[in-house]
Design an enzyme around this catalytic site. Structure first.
Site, short mmCIF file in Angstrom:
data_model
loop_
_atom_site.label_atom_id
_atom_site.label_comp_id
_atom_site.label_asym_id
_atom_site.label_seq_id
_atom_site.Cartn_x
_atom_site.Cartn_y
_atom_site.Cartn_z
N GLU A 164 -95.03 49.37 68.76
CA GLU A 164 -94.41 48.32 67.94
C GLU A 164 -95.31 48.05 66.72
O GLU A 164 -96.54 48.10 66.84
CB GLU A 164 -94.34 47.05 68.79
CG GLU A 164 -93.87 45.80 68.08
CD GLU A 164 -94.17 44.52 68.90
OE1 GLU A 164 -95.23 44.46 69.55
OE2 GLU A 164 -93.32 43.62 68.87
N ASN B 19 -88.01 42.71 63.73
CA ASN B 19 -89.04 43.53 64.37
C ASN B 19 -88.30 44.78 64.87
O ASN B 19 -87.58 44.71 65.87
CB ASN B 19 -89.70 42.74 65.50
CG ASN B 19 -90.90 43.43 66.07
OD1 ASN B 19 -91.05 44.64 65.95
ND2 ASN B 19 -91.75 42.66 66.73
N LYS C 142 -85.59 44.13 67.65
CA LYS C 142 -86.05 43.42 68.85
C LYS C 142 -85.22 42.18 69.16
O LYS C 142 -85.09 41.28 68.32
CB LYS C 142 -87.52 43.04 68.65
CG LYS C 142 -88.22 42.44 69.85
CD LYS C 142 -89.71 42.27 69.52
CE LYS C 142 -90.53 41.69 70.65
NZ LYS C 142 -91.97 41.61 70.26
N GLU D 101 -93.84 35.14 66.41
CA GLU D 101 -92.72 36.06 66.18
C GLU D 101 -91.42 35.31 65.89
O GLU D 101 -90.60 35.78 65.11
CB GLU D 101 -92.55 37.01 67.37
CG GLU D 101 -93.67 38.03 67.44
CD GLU D 101 -93.36 39.14 68.41
OE1 GLU D 101 -92.33 39.82 68.24
OE2 GLU D 101 -94.15 39.33 69.35
N CYS E 74 -91.70 45.72 73.08
CA CYS E 74 -92.69 44.75 73.59
C CYS E 74 -92.09 43.80 74.62
O CYS E 74 -91.79 44.20 75.73
CB CYS E 74 -93.32 44.00 72.42
SG CYS E 74 -94.83 43.11 72.89
N ASN F 118 -97.37 45.32 71.31
CA ASN F 118 -98.66 44.71 70.94
C ASN F 118 -98.80 43.51 71.85
O ASN F 118 -98.09 42.51 71.65
CB ASN F 118 -98.66 44.18 69.50
CG ASN F 118 -98.74 45.26 68.44
OD1 ASN F 118 -99.75 45.42 67.77
ND2 ASN F 118 -97.63 45.96 68.23
#
Lengths: 308, 308
Positions: free
Chosen positions: B46, B106, B123, B142, B168, B193
């Site tokens: 990611e 993302n 994401k 995020e 993730c 991450n």
């Protein structure tokens, strides 16, 4: 802190020749041991009163009705209920249920500490097959002898804890845990009878089958921040071996108690149900993080559709 | 047998001062190593091109636009695409995407062996929070810098394999794997991450965080009978430590390759995608065993409702 000592009453094999009364006596002995350890909630296996009869094929399925219970409690199980009431012990066990209107389910009941039945669950995910399958090393005819459960996944607030039930193969399905997790479950009880050989893949082996059992329950516990108690009927029933591996899993997915034998064996652990709160409020705060607009296949599409 | 050597290109830390060009050079070096091992499909982390910037708070979120890519490939990444085409290597990596109409996602892309982008994923499960949270040991913003993905979970038949992507935190959600499983997925790629410290629970520890990561991916693989490749960005970025633990998981949920370092490291394994068939045809034959009438909360109810 809301602490309670929870027990798993793993049971060794039950032969076809064993009477319900003999089996209930063993269950009572496990309950006494649990009581001595301070257990307040005791989990017995799936189909705890009889041998795992779905391994045998009967052309006439009515022949199998002798393994079913038409009322609960009944004469054979009343002493267990009486003992539980005397000890103030909540419990759950599984049995084959024949309803007054003739339906057959793979069922479990949940009691409070006064031995009142507060919840009933009927197994949703029936494994196996309907007809005799000569390709298999042994039969697994749950789809022949039972109907899929009609009650869905429910929870009950019992002895101060939000409890839900599942049975055996249900534990491999993340939908089971999530349906209960969406109702705030804190303790999921799962009884099982799992052959130690895959009837369609002999190479799988006992180690991997225990791994799959653990993996499913640990993931279900972690991903819903709940305790999970999985309890086996184990050992060799009339020549057919069932795996053991009963475990208690905490809301982090860690195994905190594990059975070591394949016989009647008590496992137990102190569960602090306030430990369920952290995960439910952070990484698995469903209200903040779930995106149901992207989950629509799960409830609308039964089988696989490969779109490409 | 449909065999393919699949690789995970774990990446060590990327500091704020590191240019995209420097990072792409490292990615190309990993690709050369992968090619030498016969890898045909390579998975990067990611946000592979930059530091994990959501750990920093910016009052004006536009300050963060410098970490986003407004086209892909672009000048910095073109050499990676060129090398992949030369080597016949399919790949996937993650990056922060800024769309022409100003949306922030993302994102990860999937290419075929000719370096054509065949799939895009955005994401869905954004972890963390929107505003600065002084209670946390570090920020995880995020939800501030990205919108939840709008594309859902999709699969692509790429190089003969049904592939899907997740990113993730998606890996902790069984809905991710099941949405892909219902489309017959055979390989799920997941870059991540993951800070090695829980910003809200210091006692959790690296061991348990690695365990949760493994547990989720192993259960997702087993319960959908698919390969899963999870690839970390690892090590210390500007003083903040990210865990490693990149793994390749087979359709039985077993880990068949694992990274040993927290730096740039190639892992790889030969995957036989015909091994996905057994589980999909037996214990996880969804068409025979799933009972969607009892899964309705999953797609209709976002948060927890305790009914009792």
């Amino acid at each position: 802190m809301r602490k309670m000592i929870v027990g798993g009453a793993q049971m060794g094999p039950i032969q076809q020749a064993d009477s319900r009364e003999t089996v209930v006596a063993r269950m009572m002995e496990l309950m006494r041991k649990a009581h001595a350890e301070g257990v307040k909630m005791l989990v017995y296996p799936e189909l705890a009163l009889t041998t795992f009869f779905p391994r045998w094929y009967a052309e006439d399925r009515a022949e199998m009705d002798r393994w079913f219970e038409s009322e609960m409690p009944n004469g054979a199980t009343q002493p267990l209920f009486d003992l539980a009431r005397e000890m103030g012990m909540a419990f759950t066990f599984g049995f084959a249920e024949l309803t007054p209107d003739g339906h057959h389910y793979n069922t479990s009941i949940l009691t409070d500490a006064q031995a009142n039945i507060v919840g009933t669950y009927r197994k949703v995910h029936l494994p196996g097959h309907v007809d005799h399958d000569p390709e298999r090393t042994h039969q697994h005819l749950e789809k022949r002898y039972f109907e899929p459960g009609d009650l869905g996944f429910n929870v009950w607030r019992n002895e101060g804890v939000v409890m839900g039930m599942a049975i055996c193969n249900d534990r491999r399905w993340p939908e089971t845990y999530r349906e209960l997790g969406l109702q705030g479950v804190e303790l999921i009880t799962i009884g099982y009878n799992t052959p130690s050989v895959n009837s369609q893949k002999g190479a799988e082996g006992l180690r991997q089958r225990l791994f799959h059992s653990d993996l499913s329950m640990q993931a279900g516990a972690y991903q819903n921040s709940t305790y999970v108690v999985g309890v086996a009927k184990a050992g060799t029933e009339d020549g057919h071996h069932l795996m053991g591996g009963s475990i208690i899993v905490d809301p982090d997915g860690e195994v905190i108690a594990r059975a070591e034998t394949e016989g009647d064996e008590l496992i137990f652990a102190e569960c602090d149900f306030d430990r369920c709160t952290f995960g439910k409020a952070t990484v698995f705060d469903f209200a903040r993080h779930r995106r149901i607009e992207h989950y629509q296949r799960i409830g609308r599409q039964t089988g696989v559709i490969v779109p490409v």
